[in-house]
Scaffold this motif. Structure first.
Motif, mmCIF file in Angstrom:
data_model
loop_
_atom_site.group_PDB
_atom_site.id
_atom_site.type_symbol
_atom_site.label_atom_id
_atom_site.label_comp_id
_atom_site.label_asym_id
_atom_site.label_seq_id
_atom_site.Cartn_x
_atom_site.Cartn_y
_atom_site.Cartn_z
ATOM 1 N N GLY A 80 0.774 -1.241 0.000
ATOM 2 C CA GLY A 80 0.000 0.000 0.000
ATOM 3 C C GLY A 80 0.803 1.287 0.000
ATOM 4 N N VAL A 81 2.084 1.204 -0.371
ATOM 5 C CA VAL A 81 2.920 2.416 -0.324
ATOM 6 C C VAL A 81 2.927 3.172 -1.657
ATOM 7 C CG1 VAL A 81 4.451 1.547 1.489
ATOM 8 C CG2 VAL A 81 5.016 1.099 -0.900
ATOM 9 N N GLY A 82 2.307 2.585 -2.696
ATOM 10 C CA GLY A 82 2.187 3.311 -3.961
ATOM 11 C C GLY A 82 2.920 2.707 -5.151
ATOM 12 N N LYS A 83 3.246 1.414 -5.097
ATOM 13 C CA LYS A 83 3.953 0.770 -6.220
ATOM 14 C C LYS A 83 3.138 0.831 -7.519
ATOM 15 C CE LYS A 83 4.072 -3.104 -3.961
ATOM 16 N NZ LYS A 83 3.537 -2.596 -2.693
ATOM 17 N N THR A 84 1.874 0.438 -7.421
ATOM 18 C CA THR A 84 1.045 0.387 -8.627
ATOM 19 C C THR A 84 0.814 1.793 -9.187
ATOM 20 O OG1 THR A 84 0.006 -1.609 -7.789
ATOM 21 C CG2 THR A 84 -1.184 -0.438 -9.508
ATOM 22 N N THR A 85 0.588 2.726 -8.275
ATOM 23 C CA THR A 85 0.394 4.124 -8.685
ATOM 24 C C THR A 85 1.653 4.625 -9.389
ATOM 25 O OG1 THR A 85 -0.987 4.421 -6.727
ATOM 26 C CG2 THR A 85 -0.175 6.422 -7.783
ATOM 27 N N ASN A 128 7.606 8.089 -1.382
ATOM 28 C CA ASN A 128 6.266 8.496 -1.829
ATOM 29 C C ASN A 128 5.475 9.051 -0.646
ATOM 30 O OD1 ASN A 128 4.046 8.798 -3.561
ATOM 31 N ND2 ASN A 128 3.307 6.717 -3.161
ATOM 32 N N ARG A 129 4.534 9.891 -0.962
ATOM 33 C CA ARG A 129 3.603 10.497 0.014
ATOM 34 C C ARG A 129 4.341 11.335 1.053
ATOM 35 N NH1 ARG A 129 -1.637 6.708 0.507
ATOM 36 N NH2 ARG A 129 -2.477 8.770 0.812
ATOM 37 N N PRO A 182 5.370 13.889 -3.534
ATOM 38 C CA PRO A 182 4.647 14.405 -2.373
ATOM 39 C C PRO A 182 3.280 13.740 -2.201
ATOM 40 C CG PRO A 182 4.514 15.962 -4.185
ATOM 41 C CD PRO A 182 5.389 14.829 -4.655
ATOM 42 N N ASP A 215 -0.358 13.895 -2.434
ATOM 43 C CA ASP A 215 -1.128 14.762 -3.329
ATOM 44 C C ASP A 215 -2.519 14.171 -3.470
ATOM 45 O OD1 ASP A 215 -2.219 16.214 -5.389
ATOM 46 O OD2 ASP A 215 -0.513 15.990 -6.752
HETATM 47 N N1 LIG Z 1 1.611 10.426 -3.683
HETATM 48 C C1 LIG Z 1 0.411 10.013 -3.276
HETATM 49 N N2 LIG Z 1 -0.463 10.899 -2.723
HETATM 50 C C2 LIG Z 1 -1.682 10.481 -2.302
HETATM 51 N N3 LIG Z 1 -2.135 9.232 -2.396
HETATM 52 C C3 LIG Z 1 -1.323 8.300 -2.918
HETATM 53 C C4 LIG Z 1 -0.008 8.633 -3.388
HETATM 54 N N4 LIG Z 1 0.559 7.499 -3.875
HETATM 55 C C5 LIG Z 1 -0.336 6.525 -3.708
HETATM 56 N N5 LIG Z 1 -1.467 6.981 -3.139
HETATM 57 C C6 LIG Z 1 -2.662 6.203 -2.790
HETATM 58 O O1 LIG Z 1 -2.231 5.144 -1.940
HETATM 59 C C7 LIG Z 1 -3.068 4.002 -2.133
HETATM 60 C C8 LIG Z 1 -2.197 2.771 -2.355
HETATM 61 O O2 LIG Z 1 -1.517 2.920 -3.576
HETATM 62 P P1 LIG Z 1 -1.114 1.663 -4.475
HETATM 63 O O3 LIG Z 1 -2.265 0.762 -4.707
HETATM 64 O O4 LIG Z 1 -0.406 2.208 -5.655
HETATM 65 O O5 LIG Z 1 -0.082 0.937 -3.497
HETATM 66 P P2 LIG Z 1 0.655 -0.463 -3.723
HETATM 67 O O6 LIG Z 1 1.994 -0.335 -3.092
HETATM 68 O O7 LIG Z 1 0.612 -0.839 -5.149
HETATM 69 O O8 LIG Z 1 -0.273 -1.438 -2.884
HETATM 70 P P3 LIG Z 1 -0.163 -3.055 -2.861
HETATM 71 O O9 LIG Z 1 1.041 -3.366 -2.011
HETATM 72 O O10 LIG Z 1 -1.440 -3.480 -2.221
HETATM 73 O O11 LIG Z 1 0.001 -3.516 -4.265
HETATM 74 C C9 LIG Z 1 -3.985 4.324 -3.328
HETATM 75 O O12 LIG Z 1 -5.255 4.692 -2.817
HETATM 76 C C10 LIG Z 1 -3.323 5.509 -3.988
HETATM 77 O O13 LIG Z 1 -4.250 6.367 -4.636
#
Ligand SMILES: Nc1ncnc2c1ncn2[C@@H]1O[C@H](COP(=O)(O)OP(=O)(O)OP(=O)(O)O)[C@@H](O)[C@H]1O
Ligand SMILES: [Mg+2]
Length: 252
Positions: free
Chosen positions: A13-18, A171-172, A202, A204
């Motif tokens: 959930g730290v934002g890899k997919t994003t 991230n974040r 940041p 966002d």
């Molecule tokens: N820079 C950012 N600012 C605000 N929200 C963010 C940011 N990056 C990611 N998010 C939010 O954080 C949440 C988790 O992001 P994401 O699914 O990309 O994480 P992940 O690392 O791929 O999760 P997983 O480990 O479950 O695959 C999503 O709701 C996404 O919109």
């Protein structure tokens, strides 16, 4: 020959997919040819992050098991024609064979600039297969203490298993939280994880808006995350680019 980049974290959930979706878009906007592969079997959502879920039929396990030819599983983006993806299997029992994934990535890299691998959370099979296939790894961490610890463990594991360059993306990030002492500063985070920095994204709220409306962050006005992602894309391509938003004066 293109570069194969694994996007990992340890913690979920730290934002890899994003990052994978937006970095692929930023690279496509810089005229690079990019293929993203969702390696998160069972919890696949890169197709949603790219706004392509309506177009997916076949998946990575179909390609790796040779049930489906590669060209049928590749989904091309509607707006960014030089960006395509292969979805992960929705069935959590599907197995990603290390050697086959590497062969597939090598094949794709012959005709594109970047192959981005969106890894699952944790340090299990999906993580190991992607790292084994990669020429470079990006470790994503938020400034939360738990994410920092897990990113450090992921980084140490990669260094031990496969000698490839490994860089950090924070991230974040919230500068106000650093000021108040709730978050470590960037130098301390880098020290704790033990990796060189590729970029900082940041916090966002426009990222969350885009995630839920299937819009691209690059279509949002004044999105600070978009600024950061463009800089990360440039740096990935080997260009010098400051971390600060000076890039705005440049056109790409
Ligand atoms: N820079 C950012 N600012 C605000 N929200 C963010 C940011 N990056 C990611 N998010 C939010 O954080 C949440 C988790 O992001 P994401 O699914 O990309 O994480 P992940 O690392 O791929 O999760 P997983 O480990 O479950 O695959 C999503 O709701 C996404 O919109
Ligand atoms: Mg993910």
């Amino acid at each position: 020959m293109g570069e194969i980049v694994a996007i990992v974290s340890g913690k979920g959930g730290v934002g890899k997919t994003t990052l994978c979706a937006f970095l692929a878009t930023a690279l496509a906007l810089q005229d690079k040819k990019v293929v993203c592969i969702d390696c998160d079997t069972g919890l696949n959502n890169l197709d949603i992050a790219l706004g392509l879920e309506e177009k997916t039929i076949f998946d990575l396990s179909d390609v790796l098991s040779e049930r489906t030819p590669l060209h049928k599983a590749l989904v091309t983006h509607n707006r960014y024609r030089n960006l395509s993806m292969i979805p992960a299997a929705a069935d959590f029992r599907a197995h990603i064979e290390e050697k086959k994934l590497r062969e597939l990535c090598k094949k794709l890299a012959q005709s594109c600039d970047y192959v981005l691998l969106d890894c699952p959370a944790g340090l299990g099979e999906g993580f190991a297969s992607a790292v084994y296939a990669a020429d470079r790894a990006l470790v994503v961490a938020t400034p939360d203490i738990t994410a920092i610890r897990d990113a450090g463990r992921a980084a140490a594991l990669i260094v031990g298993m496969h000698p490839i360059p490994v860089q950090l993306i924070i991230n974040r990030m919230r500068p106000a939280f650093v000021k108040k002492g709730y978050f470590e500063n960037v130098d301390n985070i880098m020290d704790e994880i033990g990796l060189p920095l590729l970029g900082i994204i940041p916090e966002d709220e426009k990222v969350m808006v885009c995630a839920n409306t299937r819009r691209s962050i690059f279509e949002e006005k004044k999105a600070s995350a978009a600024d950061a992602l463009v800089r990360i894309a440039w740096r990935l391509c080997g260009k010098q680019m400051p971390l600060s938003p000076l890039w705005r004066k440049k056109k790409f």
